[in-house]
Design a protein around this motif. Structure first.
Motif, PDB file in Angstrom:
ATOM      1  N   GLY A  40       0.801  -1.222   0.000  1.00  0.00           N
ATOM      2  CA  GLY A  40       0.000   0.000   0.000  1.00  0.00           C
ATOM      3  C   GLY A  40       0.831   1.268   0.000  1.00  0.00           C
ATOM      4  N   THR A  41       2.011   1.215  -0.613  1.00  0.00           N
ATOM      5  CA  THR A  41       2.927   2.361  -0.589  1.00  0.00           C
ATOM      6  C   THR A  41       3.152   2.958  -1.979  1.00  0.00           C
ATOM      7  OG1 THR A  41       4.844   0.873  -0.773  1.00  0.00           O
ATOM      8  CG2 THR A  41       4.118   1.487   1.457  1.00  0.00           C
ATOM      9  N   THR A  42       2.232   2.731  -2.878  1.00  0.00           N
ATOM     10  CA  THR A  42       2.455   3.184  -4.254  1.00  0.00           C
ATOM     11  C   THR A  42       2.501   4.711  -4.371  1.00  0.00           C
ATOM     12  OG1 THR A  42       0.082   2.961  -4.665  1.00  0.00           O
ATOM     13  CG2 THR A  42       1.479   1.125  -5.324  1.00  0.00           C
ATOM     14  N   GLU A  43       1.686   5.418  -3.596  1.00  0.00           N
ATOM     15  CA  GLU A  43       1.691   6.882  -3.702  1.00  0.00           C
ATOM     16  C   GLU A  43       3.016   7.457  -3.236  1.00  0.00           C
ATOM     17  OE1 GLU A  43      -1.523   9.429  -2.755  1.00  0.00           O
ATOM     18  OE2 GLU A  43      -3.026   7.858  -2.971  1.00  0.00           O
ATOM     19  N   SER A  44       3.553   6.939  -2.140  1.00  0.00           N
ATOM     20  CA  SER A  44       4.845   7.436  -1.654  1.00  0.00           C
ATOM     21  C   SER A  44       5.963   7.049  -2.620  1.00  0.00           C
ATOM     22  CB  SER A  44       5.139   6.897  -0.254  1.00  0.00           C
ATOM     23  OG  SER A  44       5.201   5.483  -0.249  1.00  0.00           O
ATOM     24  N   ALA A  45       5.840   5.879  -3.250  1.00  0.00           N
ATOM     25  CA  ALA A  45       6.842   5.460  -4.228  1.00  0.00           C
ATOM     26  C   ALA A  45       6.814   6.377  -5.447  1.00  0.00           C
ATOM     27  CB  ALA A  45       6.600   4.014  -4.646  1.00  0.00           C
ATOM     28  N   LYS A  46       5.620   6.771  -5.857  1.00  0.00           N
ATOM     29  CA  LYS A  46       5.480   7.684  -6.995  1.00  0.00           C
ATOM     30  C   LYS A  46       6.118   9.038  -6.653  1.00  0.00           C
ATOM     31  CE  LYS A  46       2.937   8.644 -10.911  1.00  0.00           C
ATOM     32  NZ  LYS A  46       2.551   7.741 -11.995  1.00  0.00           N
ATOM     33  N   GLU A  47       5.877   9.516  -5.464  1.00  0.00           N
ATOM     34  CA  GLU A  47       6.444  10.788  -5.040  1.00  0.00           C
ATOM     35  C   GLU A  47       7.967  10.714  -4.978  1.00  0.00           C
ATOM     36  OE1 GLU A  47       6.296  13.689  -1.113  1.00  0.00           O
ATOM     37  OE2 GLU A  47       4.508  12.549  -1.676  1.00  0.00           O
ATOM     38  N   SER A  48       8.485   9.610  -4.481  1.00  0.00           N
ATOM     39  CA  SER A  48       9.942   9.447  -4.415  1.00  0.00           C
ATOM     40  C   SER A  48      10.555   9.403  -5.808  1.00  0.00           C
ATOM     41  CB  SER A  48      10.288   8.157  -3.655  1.00  0.00           C
ATOM     42  OG  SER A  48       9.872   8.235  -2.312  1.00  0.00           O
ATOM     43  N   TRP A  49       9.872   8.740  -6.716  1.00  0.00           N
ATOM     44  CA  TRP A  49      10.354   8.674  -8.097  1.00  0.00           C
ATOM     45  C   TRP A  49      10.400  10.063  -8.716  1.00  0.00           C
ATOM     46  CZ3 TRP A  49       8.059  10.127 -12.704  1.00  0.00           C
ATOM     47  CH2 TRP A  49       8.703   9.703 -13.874  1.00  0.00           C
ATOM     48  N   LEU A  50       9.326  10.814  -8.570  1.00  0.00           N
ATOM     49  CA  LEU A  50       9.275  12.154  -9.140  1.00  0.00           C
ATOM     50  C   LEU A  50      10.350  13.045  -8.544  1.00  0.00           C
ATOM     51  CD1 LEU A  50       7.939  14.264 -10.944  1.00  0.00           C
ATOM     52  CD2 LEU A  50       6.310  14.715  -9.094  1.00  0.00           C
ATOM     53  N   SER A  51      10.549  12.950  -7.256  1.00  0.00           N
ATOM     54  CA  SER A  51      11.563  13.750  -6.588  1.00  0.00           C
ATOM     55  C   SER A  51      12.949  13.463  -7.154  1.00  0.00           C
ATOM     56  CB  SER A  51      11.537  13.475  -5.079  1.00  0.00           C
ATOM     57  OG  SER A  51      12.563  14.189  -4.418  1.00  0.00           O
ATOM     58  N   ALA A  52      13.259  12.178  -7.337  1.00  0.00           N
ATOM     59  CA  ALA A  52      14.568  11.795  -7.850  1.00  0.00           C
ATOM     60  C   ALA A  52      14.789  12.305  -9.276  1.00  0.00           C
ATOM     61  CB  ALA A  52      14.721  10.274  -7.803  1.00  0.00           C
ATOM     62  N   VAL A  53      13.770  12.167 -10.113  1.00  0.00           N
ATOM     63  CA  VAL A  53      13.911  12.611 -11.507  1.00  0.00           C
ATOM     64  C   VAL A  53      14.078  14.124 -11.570  1.00  0.00           C
ATOM     65  CG1 VAL A  53      12.843  12.668 -13.783  1.00  0.00           C
ATOM     66  CG2 VAL A  53      12.579  10.639 -12.347  1.00  0.00           C
ATOM     67  N   LEU A  54      13.298  14.849 -10.788  1.00  0.00           N
ATOM     68  CA  LEU A  54      13.405  16.309 -10.785  1.00  0.00           C
ATOM     69  C   LEU A  54      14.791  16.766 -10.338  1.00  0.00           C
ATOM     70  CD1 LEU A  54       9.932  17.262  -9.265  1.00  0.00           C
ATOM     71  CD2 LEU A  54      10.697  17.682 -11.606  1.00  0.00           C
ATOM     72  N   LEU A  55      15.334  16.121  -9.318  1.00  0.00           N
ATOM     73  CA  LEU A  55      16.637  16.513  -8.790  1.00  0.00           C
ATOM     74  C   LEU A  55      17.774  16.174  -9.742  1.00  0.00           C
ATOM     75  CD1 LEU A  55      16.263  15.494  -5.030  1.00  0.00           C
ATOM     76  CD2 LEU A  55      16.535  17.817  -5.923  1.00  0.00           C
ATOM     77  N   GLU A  56      17.677  15.015 -10.388  1.00  0.00           N
ATOM     78  CA  GLU A  56      18.795  14.521 -11.183  1.00  0.00           C
ATOM     79  C   GLU A  56      18.712  14.899 -12.663  1.00  0.00           C
ATOM     80  OE1 GLU A  56      18.852  10.333 -10.501  1.00  0.00           O
ATOM     81  OE2 GLU A  56      18.992  10.540  -8.324  1.00  0.00           O
ATOM     82  N   TRP A  57      17.484  15.030 -13.185  1.00  0.00           N
ATOM     83  CA  TRP A  57      17.338  15.272 -14.619  1.00  0.00           C
ATOM     84  C   TRP A  57      16.571  16.554 -14.937  1.00  0.00           C
ATOM     85  CZ3 TRP A  57      13.105  14.668 -18.245  1.00  0.00           C
ATOM     86  CH2 TRP A  57      13.512  14.711 -19.591  1.00  0.00           C
ATOM     87  N   GLY A  58      15.598  16.867 -14.112  1.00  0.00           N
ATOM     88  CA  GLY A  58      14.807  18.072 -14.352  1.00  0.00           C
ATOM     89  C   GLY A  58      13.357  17.753 -14.653  1.00  0.00           C
ATOM     90  N   SER A  59      12.666  18.710 -15.258  1.00  0.00           N
ATOM     91  CA  SER A  59      11.237  18.585 -15.527  1.00  0.00           C
ATOM     92  C   SER A  59      10.930  17.329 -16.330  1.00  0.00           C
ATOM     93  CB  SER A  59      10.748  19.817 -16.291  1.00  0.00           C
ATOM     94  OG  SER A  59       9.371  19.729 -16.547  1.00  0.00           O
ATOM     95  N   CYS A  60       9.904  16.591 -15.905  1.00  0.00           N
ATOM     96  CA  CYS A  60       9.565  15.325 -16.567  1.00  0.00           C
ATOM     97  C   CYS A  60       8.070  15.190 -16.812  1.00  0.00           C
ATOM     98  CB  CYS A  60      10.065  14.136 -15.742  1.00  0.00           C
ATOM     99  SG  CYS A  60       9.369  14.056 -14.070  1.00  0.00           S
ATOM    100  N   GLY A  61       7.350  16.294 -16.756  1.00  0.00           N
ATOM    101  CA  GLY A  61       5.920  16.222 -17.001  1.00  0.00           C
ATOM    102  C   GLY A  61       5.320  17.602 -17.146  1.00  0.00           C
ATOM    103  N   ARG A  62       4.134  17.641 -17.726  1.00  0.00           N
ATOM    104  CA  ARG A  62       3.388  18.879 -17.859  1.00  0.00           C
ATOM    105  C   ARG A  62       1.941  18.638 -17.457  1.00  0.00           C
ATOM    106  NH1 ARG A  62       7.710  20.658 -18.243  1.00  0.00           N
ATOM    107  NH2 ARG A  62       8.551  22.300 -19.590  1.00  0.00           N
ATOM    108  N   LEU A  63       1.380  19.595 -16.731  1.00  0.00           N
ATOM    109  CA  LEU A  63      -0.027  19.596 -16.377  1.00  0.00           C
ATOM    110  C   LEU A  63      -0.723  20.700 -17.149  1.00  0.00           C
ATOM    111  CD1 LEU A  63       0.191  19.304 -12.494  1.00  0.00           C
ATOM    112  CD2 LEU A  63      -1.047  17.700 -13.939  1.00  0.00           C
ATOM    113  N   VAL A  64      -1.932  20.446 -17.582  1.00  0.00           N
ATOM    114  CA  VAL A  64      -2.700  21.489 -18.246  1.00  0.00           C
ATOM    115  C   VAL A  64      -3.919  21.811 -17.391  1.00  0.00           C
ATOM    116  CG1 VAL A  64      -3.948  19.807 -19.680  1.00  0.00           C
ATOM    117  CG2 VAL A  64      -3.869  22.216 -20.360  1.00  0.00           C
ATOM    118  N   HIS A  65      -4.110  23.109 -17.143  1.00  0.00           N
ATOM    119  CA  HIS A  65      -5.259  23.596 -16.384  1.00  0.00           C
ATOM    120  C   HIS A  65      -6.150  24.425 -17.302  1.00  0.00           C
ATOM    121  CE1 HIS A  65      -2.403  22.757 -13.135  1.00  0.00           C
ATOM    122  NE2 HIS A  65      -3.420  22.752 -12.299  1.00  0.00           N
ATOM    123  N   VAL A  66      -7.429  24.231 -17.173  1.00  0.00           N
ATOM    124  CA  VAL A  66      -8.409  25.064 -17.865  1.00  0.00           C
ATOM    125  C   VAL A  66      -9.235  25.766 -16.801  1.00  0.00           C
ATOM    126  CG1 VAL A  66     -10.404  25.111 -19.390  1.00  0.00           C
ATOM    127  CG2 VAL A  66      -8.483  23.576 -19.893  1.00  0.00           C
TER     128      VAL A  66
END
Length: 205
Positions: A40-66
């Motif tokens: 039951g730790t998938t959300e924290s794993a997702k957050e850890s993954w995003l944190s690592a990519v942002l720190l090491e590589w940079g932006s890895c996604g885009r959100l669109v708001h209307v």
């Protein structure tokens, strides 16, 4: 209607649909993903993954708001940050390309050109960072929403098959072509990014 595209960060990760915030199909290898689901730790794993990519590589996604409502997103990263990619028979992704991981547009906001705008924004970002192409593993026998994008939809928006496979071909898009897309690809892009709508289920490859 005001629309705004912003980089995906830890601060706005909660703007992703719940099913996507807790999905680690691409972010973890099959064994670790299965363990995270059971624990039951998938959300924290997702957050850890995003944190690592942002720190090491940079932006890895885009959100669109209307009108300040999040209605879609696209996720991308080099294959070194996408453990699941090595499990595919058509891997690896080419060294000059970034992997298109997944994307989504709320069905209520399709046919408004949002898919084209999102992908063009990603293209500009990656071109500025020295990448020439984006690649994806398609689902050739796609029948229902899942974590892989339909191969025929990828082909419809300009991807070309670089390594064929009866189930999971690898496809490639020259990023320069996205900058001159016409409006007649908007529907195809909306169909592509709108394909992942339901709770994705992990399944063996």
């Amino acid at each position: 209607m005001g629309r705004r595209l912003v980089p995906l960060t830890l601060d706005n990760l909660s703007d992703l649909p719940q099913r996507c915030r807790s999905c680690v199909f691409w972010e973890l290898d099959p064994v670790r993903a299965d363990s995270a689901i059971k624990a039951g730790t998938t959300e924290s794993a997702k957050e850890s993954w995003l944190s690592a990519v942002l720190l090491e590589w940079g932006s890895c996604g885009r959100l669109v708001h209307v009108d300040d409502v999040p209605v879609g997103y696209v996720l991308y990263a080099p294959p070194d940050y996408v453990p699941r990619s090595i499990a595919f028979p058509t891997s690896p992704v080419s060294p000059d390309a970034v992997q298109l991981i997944t994307g989504w547009i709320d069905p209520a906001y399709q046919r408004q050109g949002l898919g084209r705008v999102m992908v063009q924004t990603v293209a500009k970002d990656l071109l500025q960072r020295g990448f020439k192409a984006i690649e994806a593993f398609g689902e050739a026998r796609w029948k229902q929403p899942a974590c892989l994008l339909p191969a025929d939809h990828l082909l419809a928006v300009g991807f070309k098959t670089v390594r064929p496979h009866p189930v999971h071909p690898r496809l490639r898009l020259d990023l320069r072509t996205t900058l001159s897309w016409r409006e007649d690809v908007e529907l195809a892009l909306d169909r592509l990014l709108g394909a992942v709508q339901k709770e994705p289920a992990l399944r063996p490859l």
